[in-house]
Scaffold this active site. Sequence first.
Site, PDB file in Angstrom:
ATOM      1  CG  ASN A  23      -2.105  -1.022   0.921  1.00  0.00           C
ATOM      2  OD1 ASN A  23      -2.225  -1.577  -0.179  1.00  0.00           O
ATOM      3  ND2 ASN A  23      -2.895  -1.292   1.934  1.00  0.00           N
ATOM      4  CB  CYS A 114     -13.928  -5.648  -3.453  1.00  0.00           C
ATOM      5  SG  CYS A 114     -13.539  -4.663  -2.053  1.00  0.00           S
TER       6      CYS A 114
HETATM    7  C1  EPZ Z   1      -6.815   1.938   1.562  1.00  0.00           C
HETATM    8  O1  EPZ Z   1      -7.998   1.768   0.794  1.00  0.00           O
HETATM    9  C2  EPZ Z   1      -6.071   0.604   1.517  1.00  0.00           C
HETATM   10  N1  EPZ Z   1      -5.709   0.304   0.122  1.00  0.00           N
HETATM   11  C3  EPZ Z   1      -6.948  -0.507   2.092  1.00  0.00           C
HETATM   12  O2  EPZ Z   1      -6.166  -1.705   2.106  1.00  0.00           O
HETATM   13  C4  EPZ Z   1      -7.309  -0.139   3.529  1.00  0.00           C
HETATM   14  O3  EPZ Z   1      -8.166  -1.136   4.053  1.00  0.00           O
HETATM   15  C5  EPZ Z   1      -8.006   1.237   3.542  1.00  0.00           C
HETATM   16  O4  EPZ Z   1      -7.154   2.227   2.928  1.00  0.00           O
HETATM   17  C6  EPZ Z   1      -8.314   1.703   4.964  1.00  0.00           C
HETATM   18  O5  EPZ Z   1      -7.135   1.779   5.697  1.00  0.00           O
HETATM   19  C7  EPZ Z   1      -4.638   0.916  -0.422  1.00  0.00           C
HETATM   20  O6  EPZ Z   1      -3.978   1.735   0.197  1.00  0.00           O
HETATM   21  C8  EPZ Z   1      -4.307   0.546  -1.830  1.00  0.00           C
HETATM   22  P1  EPZ Z   1     -10.267   4.691   2.174  1.00  0.00           P
HETATM   23  P2  EPZ Z   1      -8.876   3.061   0.364  1.00  0.00           P
HETATM   24  O7  EPZ Z   1     -10.477   5.602   1.023  1.00  0.00           O
HETATM   25  O8  EPZ Z   1      -8.022   4.246   0.195  1.00  0.00           O
HETATM   26  C9  EPZ Z   1     -14.964   5.529   2.239  1.00  0.00           C
HETATM   27  C10 EPZ Z   1      -5.725  -3.963   1.806  1.00  0.00           C
HETATM   28  O9  EPZ Z   1      -6.206  -4.933   2.392  1.00  0.00           O
HETATM   29  N2  EPZ Z   1     -14.741   6.304   1.002  1.00  0.00           N
HETATM   30  O10 EPZ Z   1      -9.337   5.123   3.260  1.00  0.00           O
HETATM   31  O11 EPZ Z   1      -9.718   2.621  -0.765  1.00  0.00           O
HETATM   32  C11 EPZ Z   1     -14.654   4.042   2.067  1.00  0.00           C
HETATM   33  O12 EPZ Z   1     -15.782   3.367   1.550  1.00  0.00           O
HETATM   34  C12 EPZ Z   1      -6.625  -2.845   1.351  1.00  0.00           C
HETATM   35  O13 EPZ Z   1      -4.491  -3.791   1.583  1.00  0.00           O
HETATM   36  C13 EPZ Z   1     -15.829   6.929   0.387  1.00  0.00           C
HETATM   37  O14 EPZ Z   1     -16.972   6.849   0.844  1.00  0.00           O
HETATM   38  O15 EPZ Z   1      -9.799   3.273   1.642  1.00  0.00           O
HETATM   39  C14 EPZ Z   1     -14.313   3.619   3.482  1.00  0.00           C
HETATM   40  O16 EPZ Z   1     -15.509   3.381   4.205  1.00  0.00           O
HETATM   41  C15 EPZ Z   1      -8.081  -3.183   1.553  1.00  0.00           C
HETATM   42  N3  EPZ Z   1     -15.605   7.662  -0.753  1.00  0.00           N
HETATM   43  C16 EPZ Z   1     -13.620   4.849   4.061  1.00  0.00           C
HETATM   44  O17 EPZ Z   1     -14.030   5.960   3.234  1.00  0.00           O
HETATM   45  C17 EPZ Z   1     -14.347   7.795  -1.297  1.00  0.00           C
HETATM   46  O18 EPZ Z   1     -14.212   8.501  -2.324  1.00  0.00           O
HETATM   47  C18 EPZ Z   1     -12.094   4.770   4.059  1.00  0.00           C
HETATM   48  O19 EPZ Z   1     -11.698   4.315   2.790  1.00  0.00           O
HETATM   49  C19 EPZ Z   1     -13.265   7.135  -0.666  1.00  0.00           C
HETATM   50  C20 EPZ Z   1     -13.475   6.408   0.489  1.00  0.00           C
END
Ligand code: EPZ
Length: 412
Positions: A23, A114
């Site tokens: 990540n 997913c």
């Molecule tokens: C990152 O995902 C990681 N992936 C994830 O790791 C990790 O679980 C996640 O951060 C939380 O720590 C990478 O870094 C590639 P977020 P990301 O945007 O950035 C909501 C693994 O297992 N949200 O921080 O996609 C979202 O639905 C993976 O290595 C919106 O609603 O997560 C979530 O509830 C899985 N709209 C929350 O915010 C948006 O535009 C945090 O998601 C963006 C996010």
Amino acid sequence: MNSVLIEGGTKLKGKVKISGAKNAALPELAAGLLTSHKVTLLEVPRVKDVETMLELLMELGAEIYVGEKIEIRTEKIIGTPREELFKAMRASVLILGPMLSRFGRAEILWPGGCSIGKRPINFHLMAMKKMGAEIIEETNKVVAKARRLHGTRIRFPRITVTGTENVIMAASLARGETFIENPAMEPEVIDLSNMLKKMGAKIEWQKEGVYIEGVEELCGTVHSVIPDRIEAGTFLVVGAVASDSLEIVNCNPSHMEAVLEKLGETGVEFSIKSSSIMIKGSKKFQPLRIETKEYPGFPTDMQAQFMVLMNFADGESEVIENIFPERFNHARELNKMGAEIEIYRGKAIIKGVRKLKGNTVLATDLRASASLVIAGLVAEGETEIKDIFHLMRGYENFFGKLRSIGASIKEG
Ligand code: EPZ
């Protein structure tokens, strides 16, 4: 390989070396789009998601050299990547900021949802719009255009890791100053920021947020990816439940404080050095109450693995999942092995039971797969895990590392 067979009950022993953080590597590879000079990355984990990102970059037009290190040089954009590359990995959204700020145009497909829940990108698009981009939302893709992005003040509706990474990359080449009031502060975000600063970006982390002053051009750099704190945490759970003793080397314990604090609460014995942790296996664990939070809180990417440990605790444990409330598919599969886990909206109650029995189970996502492997290592008898390809997305040579400490794992 689509399934693995694990013979449980062997007491593991020895040393495992942690790989570079997936990540951190993913946004840092995307950052190669921000300059026409050569960007060299070391310690990049050879996992499926990195392969997907490299294919994305190559199909955009980047020249890529892959050896011990990975070199990227992006002179110009020549094409649009295949649809399946966007579908395969949500982190494909990380090309949005670099493409928009360097080339004035980005085209990304809506990332697939997913099994851990909806994965929207509305925060990313909101931020790019605030920086002056025109966002055209079509049925299956988003087109973003901007003659030149301009700096702005951004407050995300909630903290987002890749959303923060996209804005920091975009703001590095935007005109003027950008301030993110509530940035994600995961070590992977900080590592990306450190790499960008070596490329000439002007980024300053303050108490209230992160400040970026756009520059005209970024230069190349050589950067070594930080160790993967989630892989290290995963092996800590392996050590706790399935080993005599396990030494985890090439990790950064300062990135793992919330996980180490919870591990300490279980009563497990471990010792910490600057870049390694030695853990002793145990049969007795105190129950836990875990609540997932943004960094520096307990990471959502570690709750599935901890559920296996809590399965052996003396009493009832609880996991409250605040980041992805549906991220409990592993519970159903663990219950097939004798666990007693009940799920209520966003919360799991884990009864402490004495043992797990081998069974045929289904991997559903990256960290759920790791949790099932750990369960298979301690279960009585043989466990078959189907759809194990999920695990290959984010763990480098996972089965090789487990076999090197005595695990009996065969490809199904
Ligand atoms: C990152 O995902 C990681 N992936 C994830 O790791 C990790 O679980 C996640 O951060 C939380 O720590 C990478 O870094 C590639 P977020 P990301 O945007 O950035 C909501 C693994 O297992 N949200 O921080 O996609 C979202 O639905 C993976 O290595 C919106 O609603 O997560 C979530 O509830 C899985 N709209 C929350 O915010 C948006 O535009 C945090 O998601 C963006 C996010």
